[in-house]
Enzyme design. Structure first.
Site, mmCIF file in Angstrom:
data_model
loop_
_atom_site.group_PDB
_atom_site.id
_atom_site.type_symbol
_atom_site.label_atom_id
_atom_site.label_comp_id
_atom_site.label_asym_id
_atom_site.label_seq_id
_atom_site.Cartn_x
_atom_site.Cartn_y
_atom_site.Cartn_z
ATOM 1 N N LYS A 190 8.475 -48.748 17.408
ATOM 2 C CA LYS A 190 8.382 -49.905 18.305
ATOM 3 C C LYS A 190 7.129 -50.703 17.983
ATOM 4 C CE LYS A 190 6.518 -50.715 22.406
ATOM 5 N NZ LYS A 190 6.148 -52.131 22.332
ATOM 6 N N GLY A 241 -3.098 -47.361 19.412
ATOM 7 C CA GLY A 241 -3.270 -48.306 20.511
ATOM 8 C C GLY A 241 -4.478 -47.944 21.333
ATOM 9 N N SER A 242 -4.438 -48.287 22.599
ATOM 10 C CA SER A 242 -5.618 -48.116 23.446
ATOM 11 C C SER A 242 -5.790 -46.651 23.860
ATOM 12 C CB SER A 242 -5.477 -48.992 24.684
ATOM 13 O OG SER A 242 -4.339 -48.592 25.405
ATOM 14 N N THR A 243 -7.023 -46.313 24.190
ATOM 15 C CA THR A 243 -7.320 -44.953 24.635
ATOM 16 C C THR A 243 -6.587 -44.657 25.939
ATOM 17 O OG1 THR A 243 -9.408 -44.916 23.464
ATOM 18 C CG2 THR A 243 -9.228 -43.431 25.347
ATOM 19 N N GLY A 246 -3.037 -43.879 25.073
ATOM 20 C CA GLY A 246 -3.055 -42.622 24.308
ATOM 21 C C GLY A 246 -3.179 -41.421 25.237
ATOM 22 N N GLU A 263 -4.266 -42.671 17.291
ATOM 23 C CA GLU A 263 -5.312 -43.516 16.688
ATOM 24 C C GLU A 263 -5.692 -44.518 17.764
ATOM 25 O OE1 GLU A 263 -6.544 -43.009 13.772
ATOM 26 O OE2 GLU A 263 -5.036 -41.820 12.731
ATOM 27 N N CYS A 297 -9.785 -51.960 15.520
ATOM 28 C CA CYS A 297 -10.188 -50.707 16.178
ATOM 29 C C CYS A 297 -11.555 -50.245 15.686
ATOM 30 C CB CYS A 297 -9.145 -49.635 15.915
ATOM 31 S SG CYS A 297 -8.748 -49.438 14.176
ATOM 32 N N GLU A 392 -14.982 -51.201 24.848
ATOM 33 C CA GLU A 392 -14.401 -51.945 23.735
ATOM 34 C C GLU A 392 -14.002 -53.336 24.245
ATOM 35 O OE1 GLU A 392 -10.511 -50.579 22.402
ATOM 36 O OE2 GLU A 392 -11.106 -50.879 20.325
HETATM 37 P P1 TAP Z 1 -1.877 -50.685 23.845
HETATM 38 O O1 TAP Z 1 -1.792 -51.541 25.024
HETATM 39 O O2 TAP Z 1 -2.232 -49.258 24.029
HETATM 40 O O3 TAP Z 1 -0.452 -50.806 23.124
HETATM 41 C C1 TAP Z 1 -0.145 -50.161 21.916
HETATM 42 C C2 TAP Z 1 1.353 -49.977 21.829
HETATM 43 O O4 TAP Z 1 1.776 -49.078 22.860
HETATM 44 C C3 TAP Z 1 2.152 -51.256 22.051
HETATM 45 O O5 TAP Z 1 3.312 -51.212 21.255
HETATM 46 C C4 TAP Z 1 2.504 -51.161 23.527
HETATM 47 O O6 TAP Z 1 3.620 -51.931 23.884
HETATM 48 C C5 TAP Z 1 2.784 -49.684 23.666
HETATM 49 N N1 TAP Z 1 2.648 -49.155 25.009
HETATM 50 C C6 TAP Z 1 2.074 -49.715 26.096
HETATM 51 N N2 TAP Z 1 2.162 -48.872 27.154
HETATM 52 C C7 TAP Z 1 2.800 -47.758 26.718
HETATM 53 C C8 TAP Z 1 3.160 -46.503 27.325
HETATM 54 N N3 TAP Z 1 2.885 -46.242 28.602
HETATM 55 N N4 TAP Z 1 3.788 -45.577 26.575
HETATM 56 C C9 TAP Z 1 4.054 -45.800 25.264
HETATM 57 N N5 TAP Z 1 3.735 -46.964 24.643
HETATM 58 C C10 TAP Z 1 3.105 -47.923 25.351
HETATM 59 O O7 TAP Z 1 -2.893 -51.239 22.762
HETATM 60 P P2 TAP Z 1 -2.979 -52.722 22.190
HETATM 61 O O8 TAP Z 1 -3.626 -53.546 23.238
HETATM 62 O O9 TAP Z 1 -1.675 -53.156 21.633
HETATM 63 O O10 TAP Z 1 -3.945 -52.510 20.937
HETATM 64 C C11 TAP Z 1 -5.289 -52.510 21.052
HETATM 65 C C12 TAP Z 1 -5.861 -51.102 21.047
HETATM 66 O O11 TAP Z 1 -5.403 -50.388 19.893
HETATM 67 C C13 TAP Z 1 -7.365 -51.108 20.940
HETATM 68 O O12 TAP Z 1 -7.917 -50.166 21.832
HETATM 69 C C14 TAP Z 1 -7.618 -50.685 19.495
HETATM 70 O O13 TAP Z 1 -8.870 -50.101 19.275
HETATM 71 C C15 TAP Z 1 -6.499 -49.747 19.242
HETATM 72 N N6 TAP Z 1 -6.226 -49.611 17.800
HETATM 73 C C16 TAP Z 1 -6.593 -48.454 17.189
HETATM 74 C C17 TAP Z 1 -6.402 -48.306 15.814
HETATM 75 C C18 TAP Z 1 -6.831 -47.036 15.173
HETATM 76 S S1 TAP Z 1 -6.321 -46.744 13.670
HETATM 77 N N7 TAP Z 1 -7.591 -46.176 15.778
HETATM 78 C C19 TAP Z 1 -5.818 -49.338 15.077
HETATM 79 C C20 TAP Z 1 -5.452 -50.507 15.727
HETATM 80 C C21 TAP Z 1 -5.661 -50.628 17.109
HETATM 81 P P3 TAP Z 1 3.412 -53.490 24.282
HETATM 82 O O14 TAP Z 1 2.662 -54.129 23.214
HETATM 83 O O15 TAP Z 1 4.762 -54.026 24.319
HETATM 84 O O16 TAP Z 1 2.705 -53.461 25.586
#
Ligand code: TAP
Length: 488
Positions: A190, A241-243, A246, A263, A297, A392
């Site tokens: 997804k 994604g976000s902590t 996660g 991650e 990230c 963050e």
């Molecule tokens: P999230 O809000 O955590 O979303 C990540 C993914 O998870 C999206 O596809 C999201 O869907 C989905 N999601 C949301 N709620 C969920 C749930 N309850 N169960 C399962 N999946 C769910 O993060 P973001 O805002 O997209 O990304 C930013 C974060 O990612 C930052 O904290 C960043 O540091 C981290 N990140 C980490 C890395 C590594 S390698 N450590 C790399 C890139 C990013 P929707 O988008 O449709 O809400």
């Protein structure tokens, strides 16, 4: 303008014959996309829109997956798995090479689509995101061929559920899909709701490559679709994604027997010693925090600078910031593009507005009137416990404090709940090598930053997650020991 209008009217630098298949497919969809399940696209059902963050216009309508869609995708992946694993590493490598070559063939199209959907400067999607995604498939094609010799005692996990964020849409997809496929797994992925378009174009590339049906399945929708995948009959969850999310996934999978890699977020320190080459360290910092608008990230988002050079370093940094160009992501001369969505823009704005400490310098660049833009910002003189030093921001905002001794630098660097990446700048390699292992961080870069390669494991510790992506460590996360014994 929608994507079909854009691609029909725009000269985006692709010789038509070189990208004809993918371009025709993209335009033919009529700006409405379904899921990719069992080797075919489903009828578009609507549910949400993808917008261009540079002007707020709708690019396309996408389909919110239902429980039935997720179940169908998981079943297709389950059916496809035995034959896919049975192909052996050499057989699978043929397909991975084909995917890599097609990504290369369509690289301009992917780059433009990524910048339209995500808002990142075209220079970055063209020179970094898309080439690294290709490299990931090439590398893992090679590793698939090696695995029978190098990992004879390991086997695929089965079906992998993969959920990715919006900051590097195609690259995160490559980080997930390439190693999973190489090791003989099948996947249900997804993409993030804001940025699903390159994942769908990739699905069409899977079709062009003749990938057996069910090996790759892509379902779109919001976080609830991610939750359905986590709860589904899969053997592994790979999440980036976000902590906060996660943590929920870890709770949801506890005791389920599913393999898990996370991650997550970061607040990575960027440490500058007084003997560093300050001009190089400034250039590194531009890359560390303003690359992809700071939505990275491992962004070097926390500057720790040695007291004797703090003033001089900040002055150089402010001067360099004022030269950054912010604007249309498709303009090749732009350094900083758009923030992915107005919701993320508001998060950044609110977080920065909540801060009353330190001194703020905002880059001189004029911002476009329309769209989601935030200026490169530096906040100096913060205390280690200040909220902006701990949380963050995930935007183009750098926070800074000073240190007196190497021991102070280490203590400050380790003073967050995260542990993803750290950067050390010093001309004294002994000092840098002494500091590096003391940093609570999955990755440490010395006199460089954001250095990534498909052959090197990437990942964090503490609340930045666990597991590695890339290299041998990444591959082993998609296998388990084989249930056979061998003579000693
Ligand atoms: P999230 O809000 O955590 O979303 C990540 C993914 O998870 C999206 O596809 C999201 O869907 C989905 N999601 C949301 N709620 C969920 C749930 N309850 N169960 C399962 N999946 C769910 O993060 P973001 O805002 O997209 O990304 C930013 C974060 O990612 C930052 O904290 C960043 O540091 C981290 N990140 C980490 C890395 C590594 S390698 N450590 C790399 C890139 C990013 P929707 O988008 O449709 O809400």
């Amino acid at each position: 303008m929608t994507i079909s209008e854009i691609f029909e009217t725009m000269d985006y630098g692709v010789a038509p014959e070189s990208a004809a298949d993918a371009l025709a497919w993209l335009v033919d969809q009529g700006d409405r996309f379904g899921h990719f399940i069992d080797g075919a696209f489903t009828e578009p059902g609507g549910g949400f829109e993808s917008r261009n963050p540079a002007n707020g216009e709708v690019l396309a309508t996408l389909t919110q997956a239902t429980q039935a869609d997720v179940d169908a995708a998981v079943k297709a992946a389950r059916r496809a798995h035995p034959k896919w694993e049975g192909l052996g590493g050499h057989g699978r490598a043929r397909y991975l090479y084909a995917l890599a070559r097609l990504l290369q063939k369509h690289s301009r199209l992917f780059a433009v689509l990524e910048s339209l959907d995500n808002g990142k400067p075209i220079r970055e999607s063209r020179d970094i995101d898309i080439p690294l995604a290709q490299r990931h498939f090439y590398f893992h094609a090679g590793m698939a061929q090696l695995m029978e010799d190098e990992l004879p005692d390991r086997e695929a996990l089965g079906v992998c559920g993969q959920v990715i964020p919006w900051n590097f849409p195609l690259l995160m997809l490559a980080w997930k899909i390439a190693p999973a496929l190489a090791m003989g797994n099948t996947v249900v992925l997804k993409p993030a709701e804001y940025t699903s378009l390159t994942a769908l174009l990739f699905a069409d590339v899977c079709r062009q490559a003749g990938l057996p049906k069910g090996v790759v399945n892509i379902v779109t929708g919001d976080g609830s679709v991610g939750e359905m995948i986590v709860a589904a009959d899969v053997d592994k969850i790979a999440f980036t994604g976000s902590t906060a999310v996660g943590r929920r996934i870890r709770e949801a999978t506890a005791g389920s027997g599913k393999s898990l890699t996370l991650e997550l977020g970061g607040k990575s320190p960027y440490i500058v010693f007084d003997d560093a080459d300050l001009d190089s360290a400034v250039e590194g910092l531009v890359d560390a925090i303003w690359f992809n608008q700071g939505q990275v990230c491992c962004a070097g988002s926390r500057l720790l600078v040695h007291e004797p050079v703090a003033e001089a370093f900040h002055a150089k940094l402010r001067a360099r910031m004022d030269k950054l160009r912010v604007g249309d992501p498709l303009d090749k001369s732009i350094d900083v593009g758009a923030i992915v969505d107005p919701v993320q823009l508001k998060t950044i704005t609110d977080l920065v507005a909540s801060n009353t400490a330190g001194q703020t310098h905002v880059a001189a660049a004029a911002l476009p009137v329309e769209g989601s833009f935030y200026p490169p910002t530096l906040i100096t003189g913060l205390n280690p416990a200040d909220r902006l030093m701990q949380e963050e921001i995930f935007g183009p905002v750098l926070v800074s404090t000073t240190f007196r001794t190497p021991a102070d630098a280490v203590a400050l660097a380790n003073n967050t709940r995260y542990g993803l990446a750290a950067t050390v700048w010093s001309e004294n390699i002994n000092l840098a090598l002494d500091i590096a292992p003391k940093l609570a961080s999955g990755i440490v870069w010395i006199n460089g930053t954001n250095l990534m390669d498909a052959a090197a494991g990437f990942g964090g510790i503490r609340e930045s997650g666990f597991g590695r992506e890339g290299g041998w460590e990444g591959l082993s996360g998609y296998t388990r020991p084989k249930g056979t014994s061998k003579p000693l």
